[in-house]
Design a protein around this motif. Sequence first.
Motif, mmCIF file in Angstrom:
data_model
loop_
_atom_site.group_PDB
_atom_site.id
_atom_site.type_symbol
_atom_site.label_atom_id
_atom_site.label_comp_id
_atom_site.label_asym_id
_atom_site.label_seq_id
_atom_site.Cartn_x
_atom_site.Cartn_y
_atom_site.Cartn_z
ATOM 1 N N SER A 284 0.837 -1.311 0.023
ATOM 2 C CA SER A 284 0.018 0.003 -0.073
ATOM 3 C C SER A 284 0.947 1.167 0.271
ATOM 4 C CB SER A 284 -0.783 0.030 1.145
ATOM 5 O OG SER A 284 -0.113 -0.066 2.668
ATOM 6 N N SER A 285 2.008 1.283 0.446
ATOM 7 C CA SER A 285 2.803 2.437 0.622
ATOM 8 C C SER A 285 3.688 2.393 -0.744
ATOM 9 C CB SER A 285 3.815 2.374 1.713
ATOM 10 O OG SER A 285 4.742 1.076 1.610
ATOM 11 N N GLY A 286 3.659 1.492 -1.553
ATOM 12 C CA GLY A 286 4.529 1.498 -2.598
ATOM 13 C C GLY A 286 5.778 1.336 -2.666
ATOM 14 N N ILE A 287 6.167 0.695 -1.547
ATOM 15 C CA ILE A 287 7.701 0.158 -1.503
ATOM 16 C C ILE A 287 8.001 -1.005 -2.456
ATOM 17 C CG2 ILE A 287 9.581 -0.482 0.155
ATOM 18 C CD1 ILE A 287 8.150 1.194 2.340
ATOM 19 N N VAL A 288 7.044 -1.797 -2.382
ATOM 20 C CA VAL A 288 6.947 -3.095 -3.249
ATOM 21 C C VAL A 288 5.849 -3.189 -3.989
ATOM 22 C CG1 VAL A 288 8.651 -4.362 -1.637
ATOM 23 C CG2 VAL A 288 6.048 -4.658 -1.482
ATOM 24 N N SER A 289 6.047 -3.795 -5.182
ATOM 25 C CA SER A 289 4.677 -3.971 -6.122
ATOM 26 C C SER A 289 4.015 -5.202 -5.833
ATOM 27 C CB SER A 289 5.207 -3.963 -7.520
ATOM 28 O OG SER A 289 6.196 -5.000 -7.865
ATOM 29 N N HIS A 290 4.529 -6.160 -5.409
ATOM 30 C CA HIS A 290 3.996 -7.409 -4.908
ATOM 31 C C HIS A 290 4.433 -7.968 -3.424
ATOM 32 C CE1 HIS A 290 7.767 -8.459 -6.826
ATOM 33 N NE2 HIS A 290 7.860 -9.708 -6.203
ATOM 34 N N PRO A 291 3.610 -8.719 -2.974
ATOM 35 C CA PRO A 291 4.149 -9.329 -1.444
ATOM 36 C C PRO A 291 5.319 -9.991 -1.602
ATOM 37 C CG PRO A 291 1.700 -9.659 -2.052
ATOM 38 C CD PRO A 291 2.420 -9.301 -3.295
ATOM 39 N N LEU A 292 5.996 -9.717 -0.478
ATOM 40 C CA LEU A 292 7.430 -10.400 -0.359
ATOM 41 C C LEU A 292 7.186 -11.589 0.206
ATOM 42 C CD1 LEU A 292 9.644 -7.475 1.002
ATOM 43 C CD2 LEU A 292 9.462 -8.266 -1.285
ATOM 44 N N PRO A 293 8.182 -12.795 -0.123
ATOM 45 C CA PRO A 293 7.932 -14.213 0.365
ATOM 46 C C PRO A 293 8.666 -14.195 1.990
ATOM 47 C CG PRO A 293 9.756 -13.972 -1.176
ATOM 48 C CD PRO A 293 9.113 -12.742 -1.247
ATOM 49 N N LEU A 294 8.031 -13.732 2.747
ATOM 50 C CA LEU A 294 8.476 -13.740 4.160
ATOM 51 C C LEU A 294 8.213 -15.023 5.035
ATOM 52 C CD1 LEU A 294 7.522 -10.028 5.028
ATOM 53 C CD2 LEU A 294 9.863 -10.969 3.999
ATOM 54 N N LEU A 295 7.370 -15.896 4.494
ATOM 55 C CA LEU A 295 6.919 -16.998 5.287
ATOM 56 C C LEU A 295 7.295 -18.261 4.817
ATOM 57 C CD1 LEU A 295 5.413 -17.403 7.915
ATOM 58 C CD2 LEU A 295 3.206 -17.614 6.669
ATOM 59 N N PHE A 296 7.423 -19.348 5.707
ATOM 60 C CA PHE A 296 7.939 -20.691 4.924
ATOM 61 C C PHE A 296 9.198 -20.622 4.252
ATOM 62 C CE2 PHE A 296 3.043 -20.839 4.601
ATOM 63 C CZ PHE A 296 3.085 -21.508 5.928
ATOM 64 N N ASN A 297 10.090 -19.935 4.901
ATOM 65 C CA ASN A 297 11.502 -19.775 4.362
ATOM 66 C C ASN A 297 12.471 -19.455 5.391
ATOM 67 O OD1 ASN A 297 10.946 -17.315 4.549
ATOM 68 N ND2 ASN A 297 10.429 -16.945 2.188
ATOM 69 N N ARG A 298 13.621 -19.263 5.092
ATOM 70 C CA ARG A 298 14.745 -18.938 6.110
ATOM 71 C C ARG A 298 14.364 -17.514 6.681
ATOM 72 N NH1 ARG A 298 19.607 -21.436 5.999
ATOM 73 N NH2 ARG A 298 18.528 -22.973 5.442
ATOM 74 N N THR A 299 13.557 -16.503 5.911
ATOM 75 C CA THR A 299 13.803 -15.383 6.602
ATOM 76 C C THR A 299 12.555 -15.289 7.498
ATOM 77 O OG1 THR A 299 14.023 -14.382 4.026
ATOM 78 C CG2 THR A 299 12.980 -13.000 5.842
ATOM 79 N N GLY A 300 11.587 -16.036 7.519
ATOM 80 C CA GLY A 300 10.609 -16.185 8.482
ATOM 81 C C GLY A 300 11.362 -16.645 9.646
ATOM 82 N N VAL A 301 12.152 -17.767 9.805
ATOM 83 C CA VAL A 301 12.704 -18.290 10.779
ATOM 84 C C VAL A 301 13.587 -17.445 11.284
ATOM 85 C CG1 VAL A 301 14.171 -20.351 11.374
ATOM 86 C CG2 VAL A 301 12.572 -20.743 9.580
ATOM 87 N N LEU A 302 14.526 -16.646 10.939
ATOM 88 C CA LEU A 302 15.235 -15.701 11.463
ATOM 89 C C LEU A 302 14.511 -14.586 12.206
ATOM 90 C CD1 LEU A 302 18.187 -15.529 8.710
ATOM 91 C CD2 LEU A 302 18.267 -16.907 10.896
ATOM 92 N N ILE A 303 13.552 -14.082 11.389
ATOM 93 C CA ILE A 303 12.415 -13.107 12.036
ATOM 94 C C ILE A 303 12.143 -13.668 13.551
ATOM 95 C CG2 ILE A 303 10.471 -11.686 11.665
ATOM 96 C CD1 ILE A 303 11.494 -11.329 8.931
ATOM 97 N N GLY A 304 11.331 -14.787 13.418
ATOM 98 C CA GLY A 304 10.648 -15.280 14.400
ATOM 99 C C GLY A 304 11.586 -15.516 15.793
#
Length: 431
Positions: A284-304
């Motif tokens: 909605s803020s226009g930073i990205v044009s489509h949702p980022l893959p933040l779940l079910f990957n290494r990124t989600g594990v590190l964030i959590g």
Amino acid sequence: MTVTVTSNLREPAEAGVARTGADAGADPGAGGRAAYDRTRRRASAQALLLALPLLLFLLATFIAPIAILLSRSVVNHEVPANLPALSQALNAWNGEGVPDERTFALLAADMRRTSQEGQLGPVARRMNFYLPEFRSLLMKTARQLPETAPPAWKPALIELDARWGTHDIWRYLKRSAVSPTPDYLLTAVDSEVTSGGAIKSLPADSSVYLSAFARTVWISASVTLLCLVLGYPVAYLLATLPPAKSNRLMLLVIVPFWTSLLVRTTAWYVLLQPSGVINSLLVSSGIVSHPLPLLFNRTGVLIGMTHILLPYMILAIYSVMKGVSPVYMRAAQSLGAHPVTAFVRIYMPQTLPGVGAGCFLVFVLALGYYITPALLGGAGDEMISQLIAAQTNEQLNWGLAGALSAYLVIFTAVFYFVFNRLVGIDRLRFG
């Protein structure tokens, strides 16, 4: 006569003087020290008696279960307990070719008895860890055993199923008849024993557990580094603010401890999904044009994991920073040092004990994490704790689960001694 009497009177007097001198030369504090030692031993015994219920509780609920699980890594009781005669015969077998007629007859007799007692299932499950086809072989043979003994069991069993005439089937039976066994420990490091008795590693495409150990260490180290980068400034802010403001901000650090681990992980599951709060704000803020893959990957594990373990790092560093006097920084600046130079060269070295304690605590806790990687990670993010849970809950392979746990405990102990050698964790101050 008078002289004799005088002499006799003088001797007791001299003896009394001698005894008085000996008593005077004795240590006057010896009795007091003995009494003090007895009192101290009595107090120690009373303290031990008071702590005995707690020690027994820890032994029964913590130490004993861990010891039992670790012992499963070498215990191999299924085949020797349920097929005893066959196990003795296989231990005497030289391991070449196929055993003789007597061994086949013992196999048939033990299988018939074990099947009637309902204990063939554990044996089949144990043998299935070697070959997936072993369970079907044992169950089929047990169902089709003839009621009357044939003239020779060896050709009868081979005719019943040709696999009884192969060397590998009997080789695995011989290995399963030995207890204790190194098979679970070898499997946990992707190795096996060949038909010649040598130990070889599995191919890279078949390696599962070594890559899981490496992945666990990498994720734990990454989470530790992220917690250090994020936690150090927060701890410094809490340590330098006035007490009233610091106490209010400290609630934001302590509140996560009052929240369930599962609740916090589930919250990140909601926030990180493609239609979640974070992706909705970014799109909605226009930073990205489509949702980022933040779940079910290494990124989600590190964030959590970073969010959950960050308070441990903050509190460990904060407890040391509170003991650092601001006088050192003012003295360095009064002597002409730049504030950044004074911070790096004067302040930071004094906080290294807290940094070391926080890094060690976060890293060790991250090694055994299970819920967060299971909910937020993908297929390539399995940590060793997830494989242990899968072996106990799904595969029912307690031996392999015990072997994986043993290696995890050994690695943690080795890391502790190395860390203690390099940093000196025994000397770390927590406040």
